[in-house]
Design an enzyme around this catalytic site. Structure first.
Site, mmCIF file in Angstrom:
data_model
loop_
_atom_site.group_PDB
_atom_site.id
_atom_site.type_symbol
_atom_site.label_atom_id
_atom_site.label_comp_id
_atom_site.label_asym_id
_atom_site.label_seq_id
_atom_site.Cartn_x
_atom_site.Cartn_y
_atom_site.Cartn_z
ATOM 1 N N SER A 181 9.105 95.336 18.063
ATOM 2 C CA SER A 181 8.274 96.053 18.750
ATOM 3 C C SER A 181 7.313 95.273 20.043
ATOM 4 O O SER A 181 7.441 94.028 20.084
ATOM 5 C CB SER A 181 7.314 96.717 17.904
ATOM 6 O OG SER A 181 6.676 95.529 17.404
ATOM 7 N N ASP A 208 -2.414 95.495 20.723
ATOM 8 C CA ASP A 208 -3.302 95.617 19.498
ATOM 9 C C ASP A 208 -4.568 95.873 19.652
ATOM 10 O O ASP A 208 -5.201 95.206 20.707
ATOM 11 C CB ASP A 208 -3.129 94.072 18.815
ATOM 12 C CG ASP A 208 -1.774 93.665 18.549
ATOM 13 O OD1 ASP A 208 -0.860 94.830 18.223
ATOM 14 O OD2 ASP A 208 -1.394 92.581 18.287
ATOM 15 N N SER A 228 -14.806 106.022 6.434
ATOM 16 C CA SER A 228 -14.951 105.612 7.837
ATOM 17 C C SER A 228 -15.783 104.039 7.687
ATOM 18 O O SER A 228 -16.478 103.854 6.761
ATOM 19 C CB SER A 228 -15.889 106.525 8.672
ATOM 20 O OG SER A 228 -16.055 105.820 10.114
ATOM 21 N N GLY A 288 1.880 82.906 2.972
ATOM 22 C CA GLY A 288 0.632 82.512 3.302
ATOM 23 C C GLY A 288 0.202 81.345 3.216
ATOM 24 O O GLY A 288 0.828 80.326 3.539
ATOM 25 N N GLY A 337 2.616 78.653 1.751
ATOM 26 C CA GLY A 337 3.754 78.020 2.206
ATOM 27 C C GLY A 337 4.837 78.764 2.432
ATOM 28 O O GLY A 337 4.726 79.919 2.602
ATOM 29 N N ASP A 381 4.637 86.039 12.604
ATOM 30 C CA ASP A 381 5.295 85.937 14.114
ATOM 31 C C ASP A 381 5.437 84.534 14.688
ATOM 32 O O ASP A 381 6.492 84.064 15.303
ATOM 33 C CB ASP A 381 4.818 86.807 15.173
ATOM 34 C CG ASP A 381 4.822 88.188 14.603
ATOM 35 O OD1 ASP A 381 5.493 88.551 13.725
ATOM 36 O OD2 ASP A 381 4.021 89.064 15.282
#
Length: 324
Positions: free
Chosen positions: A8, A12, A36, A225, A228, A257
């Protein structure tokens, strides 16, 4: 190594909610949620998994080929990617749709609620990877990241037909893929990327055990995360690479990423999988300490210092020649 990155391309919209989502959720009413959240910060950034990974590879000195679809508003974004060193000539620009949008709200414990609008990404399946390979005179690897499902399936099939090694990274699209599609995406992949949650979802989608998945792929890289990264193959015990501690987490978006970019760059430099994962973890921490997925500054000396502190002088020495 010439790497194509399919996935993609998005803008953002990142918001911060100073409270906790959990405080607003009532377990008995989750089927009828109408909430909300008042955010106290908004950052509009350029992102998308394909663009993020390509940007990271370019920051490390490679010339990645971005393969994806963007919208009529892509002009300034494309110019910025090209300036960074990304080849954008294989990006399809839709004449009528806008570039995909990712809208994400993060609470104070880094939980996230997000919505993704596909927009021009729906046209990614019209891109022919054979044309891309011919244009750049050969590809050594393609990472098939989260994209329109038909594009992911088409790129995977074309890559196998052309003999291009595949790094499968279905990530958030696992929620949309059925079992047969998921099995087609990962079978024969040289590399398979998932996070910890996605690894469990992948087993459920395919109906295969961990051993059965490993029998059909090369190396399975599971990011955990702060826990590791695990490197698994069909032969030998799993290897664990600890994460590089962050001084502070400014924004959790894009860390995965960045890890992929660092890992693939390390492989392109003929580093071992373990050393490549260490580089990926170090780059991921740089991104976590920045707001936005492509806003970070990459200073070689600082990156090497992170590697040195976490993994030792030998690791830093092996990576250092490539960061000059």
């Amino acid at each position: 190594m010439r790497i194509a990155v399919s996935g993609s391309i998005a803008t953002d919209h990142l918001m911060v909610f100073p409270g906790l989502f959990a405080d607003q959720l009532i377990a008995e009413e989750v089927r009828h949620v109408s909430l909300s959240f008042l955010a106290d910060r908004l950052d509009v950034r350029q992102g998308g998994v394909g663009a993020n990974i390509a940007f990271g590879l370019a920051r490390l000195g490679l010339r990645p080929v971005l393969v994806g679809a963007a919208g009529v508003d892509f002009g300034p974004y494309g110019a910025r990617l090209r300036e960074a060193g990304v080849d954008t000539d294989s990006v399809r620009v839709s004449p009528s749709l806008h570039t995909a949008r990712f809208v994400c709200t993060t609470d104070r414990e880094e939980n996230q609620i997000a919505t993704f609008y596909a927009g021009a990404m729906a046209e990614a399946g019209l891109i022919d990877l054979a044309d891309v390979q011919q244009r750049v005179d050969g590809l050594d690897l393609i990472i098939v990241g989260a994209d329109a499902p038909e594009a992911m399936l088409r790129h995977t099939a074309t890559a196998h037909a052309l003999g291009i090694p595949v790094a499968a990274d279905p990530s958030q699209q696992l929620a949309l893929l059925d079992g047969e599609q998921t099995r087609r995406l990962i079978t024969g992949a040289r590399l398979l990327f998932t996070n910890e949650y996605e690894s469990a979802l992948l087993r459920r989608r395919t109906g295969w055990s961990e051993a059965e998945i490993l029998a059909r792929t090369g190396t399975w890289i599971v990011t955990r995360g702060a826990g590791g990264v695990s490197l698994m193959t069909a032969h030998g015990a799993p290897r664990h690479v600890p994460a590089v501690p962050a001084d502070r987490v400014a924004d959790p978006t894009g860390g995965g990423d960045a890890f992929r970019a660092g890992f693939l760059a390390g492989l392109s430099w003929d580093l071992s999988h373990e050393r490549a994962a260490q580089l990926g973890c170090a780059l991921a921490t740089v991104v976590l300490e920045s707001v936005g997925t492509q806003e970070y500054k990459l200073l070689p000396a600082e990156l090497l210092a992170r590697v040195d502190r976490c993994y030792g002088r030998r690791a830093a020495r092996e990576i250092e020649p490539w960061l000059g």
